[in-house]
Design a protein around this motif. Structure first.
Motif, PDB file in Angstrom:
ATOM      1  N   TRP A 112      30.036  -2.738  33.624  1.00 23.85           N
ATOM      2  CA  TRP A 112      30.216  -3.461  34.873  1.00 23.85           C
ATOM      3  C   TRP A 112      31.695  -3.648  35.223  1.00 23.85           C
ATOM      4  O   TRP A 112      32.058  -3.830  36.395  1.00 23.85           O
ATOM      5  CB  TRP A 112      29.530  -4.830  34.821  1.00 23.85           C
ATOM      6  CG  TRP A 112      29.945  -5.672  33.653  1.00 23.85           C
ATOM      7  CD1 TRP A 112      29.296  -5.786  32.455  1.00 23.85           C
ATOM      8  CD2 TRP A 112      31.111  -6.497  33.545  1.00 23.85           C
ATOM      9  NE1 TRP A 112      29.991  -6.631  31.619  1.00 23.85           N
ATOM     10  CE2 TRP A 112      31.112  -7.078  32.269  1.00 23.85           C
ATOM     11  CE3 TRP A 112      32.157  -6.802  34.414  1.00 23.85           C
ATOM     12  CZ2 TRP A 112      32.108  -7.943  31.826  1.00 23.85           C
ATOM     13  CZ3 TRP A 112      33.166  -7.666  33.987  1.00 23.85           C
ATOM     14  CH2 TRP A 112      33.128  -8.226  32.706  1.00 23.85           C
ATOM     15  N   THR A 152      26.767   1.400  34.053  1.00 24.55           N
ATOM     16  CA  THR A 152      25.951   0.947  32.923  1.00 24.55           C
ATOM     17  C   THR A 152      24.802   1.899  32.623  1.00 24.55           C
ATOM     18  O   THR A 152      24.160   1.769  31.573  1.00 24.55           O
ATOM     19  CB  THR A 152      25.364  -0.449  33.198  1.00 24.55           C
ATOM     20  OG1 THR A 152      24.466  -0.370  34.312  1.00 24.55           O
ATOM     21  CG2 THR A 152      26.466  -1.452  33.513  1.00 24.55           C
ATOM     22  N   THR A 164      29.682  -2.805  43.777  1.00 21.94           N
ATOM     23  CA  THR A 164      28.534  -3.180  42.943  1.00 21.94           C
ATOM     24  C   THR A 164      27.746  -1.951  42.511  1.00 21.94           C
ATOM     25  O   THR A 164      27.307  -1.846  41.354  1.00 21.94           O
ATOM     26  CB  THR A 164      27.612  -4.149  43.710  1.00 21.94           C
ATOM     27  OG1 THR A 164      28.349  -5.295  44.107  1.00 21.94           O
ATOM     28  CG2 THR A 164      26.445  -4.585  42.837  1.00 21.94           C
ATOM     29  N   ALA A 221      31.459  -7.766  40.052  1.00 22.56           N
ATOM     30  CA  ALA A 221      31.209  -7.816  38.609  1.00 22.56           C
ATOM     31  C   ALA A 221      30.132  -8.842  38.273  1.00 22.56           C
ATOM     32  O   ALA A 221      29.200  -8.567  37.495  1.00 22.56           O
ATOM     33  CB  ALA A 221      32.498  -8.139  37.863  1.00 22.56           C
ATOM     34  N   GLY A 239      29.563  -0.312  39.747  1.00 25.73           N
ATOM     35  CA  GLY A 239      29.426  -1.106  38.529  1.00 25.73           C
ATOM     36  C   GLY A 239      28.072  -0.904  37.871  1.00 25.73           C
ATOM     37  O   GLY A 239      27.968  -0.758  36.651  1.00 25.73           O
ATOM     38  N   LEU A 240      27.010  -0.893  38.680  1.00 20.78           N
ATOM     39  CA  LEU A 240      25.665  -0.668  38.146  1.00 20.78           C
ATOM     40  C   LEU A 240      25.521   0.743  37.599  1.00 20.78           C
ATOM     41  O   LEU A 240      24.939   0.953  36.531  1.00 20.78           O
ATOM     42  CB  LEU A 240      24.624  -0.912  39.245  1.00 20.78           C
ATOM     43  CG  LEU A 240      24.380  -2.365  39.657  1.00 20.78           C
ATOM     44  CD1 LEU A 240      23.527  -2.416  40.919  1.00 20.78           C
ATOM     45  CD2 LEU A 240      23.707  -3.142  38.538  1.00 20.78           C
ATOM     46  N   THR A 294      26.793  -7.605  39.564  1.00 16.31           N
ATOM     47  CA  THR A 294      26.291  -6.515  38.729  1.00 16.31           C
ATOM     48  C   THR A 294      25.619  -7.039  37.469  1.00 16.31           C
ATOM     49  O   THR A 294      24.527  -6.597  37.096  1.00 16.31           O
ATOM     50  CB  THR A 294      27.452  -5.572  38.339  1.00 16.31           C
ATOM     51  OG1 THR A 294      27.986  -4.978  39.524  1.00 16.31           O
ATOM     52  CG2 THR A 294      26.963  -4.469  37.407  1.00 16.31           C
ATOM     53  N   THR A 295      26.274  -7.986  36.793  1.00 19.78           N
ATOM     54  CA  THR A 295      25.704  -8.502  35.544  1.00 19.78           C
ATOM     55  C   THR A 295      24.378  -9.220  35.789  1.00 19.78           C
ATOM     56  O   THR A 295      23.444  -9.100  34.991  1.00 19.78           O
ATOM     57  CB  THR A 295      26.689  -9.458  34.840  1.00 19.78           C
ATOM     58  OG1 THR A 295      27.077 -10.513  35.744  1.00 19.78           O
ATOM     59  CG2 THR A 295      27.935  -8.720  34.378  1.00 19.78           C
TER      60      THR A 295
END
Length: 512
Positions: free
Chosen positions: A228, A32, A25, A249, A28-29, A252-253
């Motif tokens: 992400w 962005t 996570t 994922a 993924g963050l 993260t979103t």
């Protein structure tokens, strides 16, 4: 597991069992670049839709969420680091799959140039009176140095990258939290420059008055959510490759949605929507609304916000290299690229050659664009949305088509493997077409090429260049197994382990 002729399946050689849900996570963050994304997008978002900016972020979240479900479902049956390339090939065949992989590579290369430039500019803005940030050769050299450093980190291993990202992402979120608290504090004590009371109308989806402005805002928001999917590109290196990446994922979103909406609301309450001063509607500050607020909001500590943007750009530079390097590794493993891209470092278990090539190509692209024209570089960055929408849409449609025979076997399959991915794909396909139409206009962006918008030429041209490379590779003998559907098709097992084991030489798992 073995192949049809009884031979054991050889894996790609990546280090499995390295990342957990938290580490996945975080990466993924970090991909962005939340602070940089807000800095670069919020002002333009407000110019496009005014007070409806919060709901625009929410609307743009919907196709991202639907796409995340498509990634999750495909990852459950084929947790392969090739992601869009692998899944697109299994669903639609080698040609579409290859172009999906190219879309991932193009997006990574373009955004790395942007991140490098931002890192260079913000680094030198902290030195002396900040005038060095206008020195193009110095900024460019610094940007290349950042790419080189983050390429080394990615080459060195996922674990060291995760540790670094924990620190860098932590700094970003601390600064964002301080920003929100300071903005709301000044609003409530009456010292904000343009205190604007919170209004639920900001979240009214029927409040948009201009369709073109709405579509522009949603496209901008799609950009700041992008990244992400790095969680999925590291699926083979997680402790539970079939479940952890998909969960990361989705998590993260959701975190990004909360972050962007919260910061936007706080900024609107503090600075208002005025067209002068620090107002979010001031076009002069559109490309960096936070810097316009930093001195009043943070006082002598305004440099903290500059550092946060710098850290955000550098952090995302490293995490952007990861998915592209693993994508080209997977393409080589299935004979869709030269064998050299399949090289994995014997000690660090990373795609060493692919990682180095990514860093070198991104640096050459950045330097080349900077030497030609800064306007062309900026237009190439504006075209990024085309590549993003392109490969996300392929993934969504691949999910629907791959599971088409199972969609009506349960309500769950119908929703998560059918309806959500289909809606996400349609939204992204529309975003792609609408973006291309808008970019075709000569007034869009900073350049005009071939008598039309330079952004359109660069965006569509970069994807079209992939077609040329694909046919060029098709001419080589090694490619035949891939393009004949022999090395990768719906029924061939993917080259991943069923259970995470340390440094595997062969694997037992895949999709049958």
């Amino acid at each position: 597991m073995t192949t049809t002729d009884g031979r054991p399946i050889e894996g790609k050689g990546l280090a499995t069992g390295t990342l957990g849900l938290w580490g996945s996570t975080v990466i993924g963050l970090a991909s962005t670049a939340p602070v940089f994304s807000l800095v670069a997008t919020l002002g333009f978002m407000v110019l496009a839709v005014g007070a409806q900016a919060p709901i625009a972020f929410i609307v743009a979240f919907i196709p991202m969420l639907f796409s995340a479900y498509a990634y999750r479902e495909l990852n459950r049956v084929a947790p392969d680091c090739g992601t869009t390339f692998t899944w697109g090939t299994k669903a639609f065949g080698p040609w579409i799959g290859w172009m999906g992989g190219w879309g991932v590579a193009v997006a990574g290369m373009i955004v790395l140039a942007n991140l490098a430039q931002i890192a260079g500019i913000y680094f030198w803005s902290l030195i002396g009176d900040g005038s060095l940030s206008e020195n193009v050769p110095l900024v460019t050299a610094t940007g290349v140095a950042f790419i080189a450093a983050m390429t080394w980190v990615s080459w060195r291993g996922v674990e060291i990258g995760e540790r670094i990202q924990n620190v860098l992402l932590g700094v970003q979120y601390v600064v964002l939290a301080v920003f929100v608290v300071a903005a709301l504090w000044k609003f409530f004590d009456g010292t904000a420059p343009d205190p604007t009371p919170f209004d639920w109308a900001w979240f009214n989806p029927l409040g948009f008055t201009d369709w073109s402005g709405f579509t522009e805002a949603v496209l901008l928001a799609l950009f700041i959510y992008w990244g992400w999917d790095t969680c999925l590109a590291l699926n083979e290196e997680t402790k539970d490759p079939k479940r952890t990446p998909g969960r990361a994922a989705l998590l993260t979103t959701v975190i990004l949605l909360f972050t962007y909406v919260t910061v936007t609301v706080a900024a609107m309450m503090y600075a208002g929507l005025g067209e002068t001063g620090v107002g979010l509607g001031n076009e002069a500050n559109a490309d960096d609304v936070f810097l316009g607020m930093k001195d009043d909001l943070f006082g002598p500590f305004g440099w903290i916000l500059v550092v946060a943007v710098l850290i955000s750009a550098v952090s995302s530079t490293q995490t952007t290299i990861l998915p592209t390097a693993r994508g080209t590794l997977a393409m080589a493993a299935y004979k869709a690229l030269p064998r050299r891209f399949q090289t994995v470092h014997p000690r660090f278990k990373t795609p060493s050659f692919s990682t180095l090539v990514m860093g070198i190509v991104a640096s050459v692209y950045y330097v080349g664009m900077s030497l030609i024209s800064d306007n062309i570089l900026q237009d190439s960055i504006l075209s990024l949305g085309l590549a993003i929408a392109f490969y996300y849409a392929i993934t969504c449609f691949a999910c629907v088509w791959y599971f088409r025979r199972d969609l009506f076997s349960s309500a769950r399959n119908l929703v998560f493997r059918g309806i959500f991915p289909l809606l996400g794909g349609l939204m992204l396909a529309y975003a792609f077409v609408q973006s291309a139409i808008d970019m075709y206009d000569v007034d869009y962006g900073y350049t005009v090429l071939l008598g039309i918008g330079g952004t359109f030429v660069l965006g569509i041209g970069s994807l079209a260049f992939g077609v040329v490379l694909m046919f060029l590779w098709f001419a080589f003998p090694r490619s035949k197994a891939f393009f004949r559907g022999e090395s990768l098709n719906r029924d061939t097992p993917v080259l991943v382990p069923d259970e995470p084991i340390a440094y595997p030489r062969s694997v037992d798992g895949g999709l049958s």
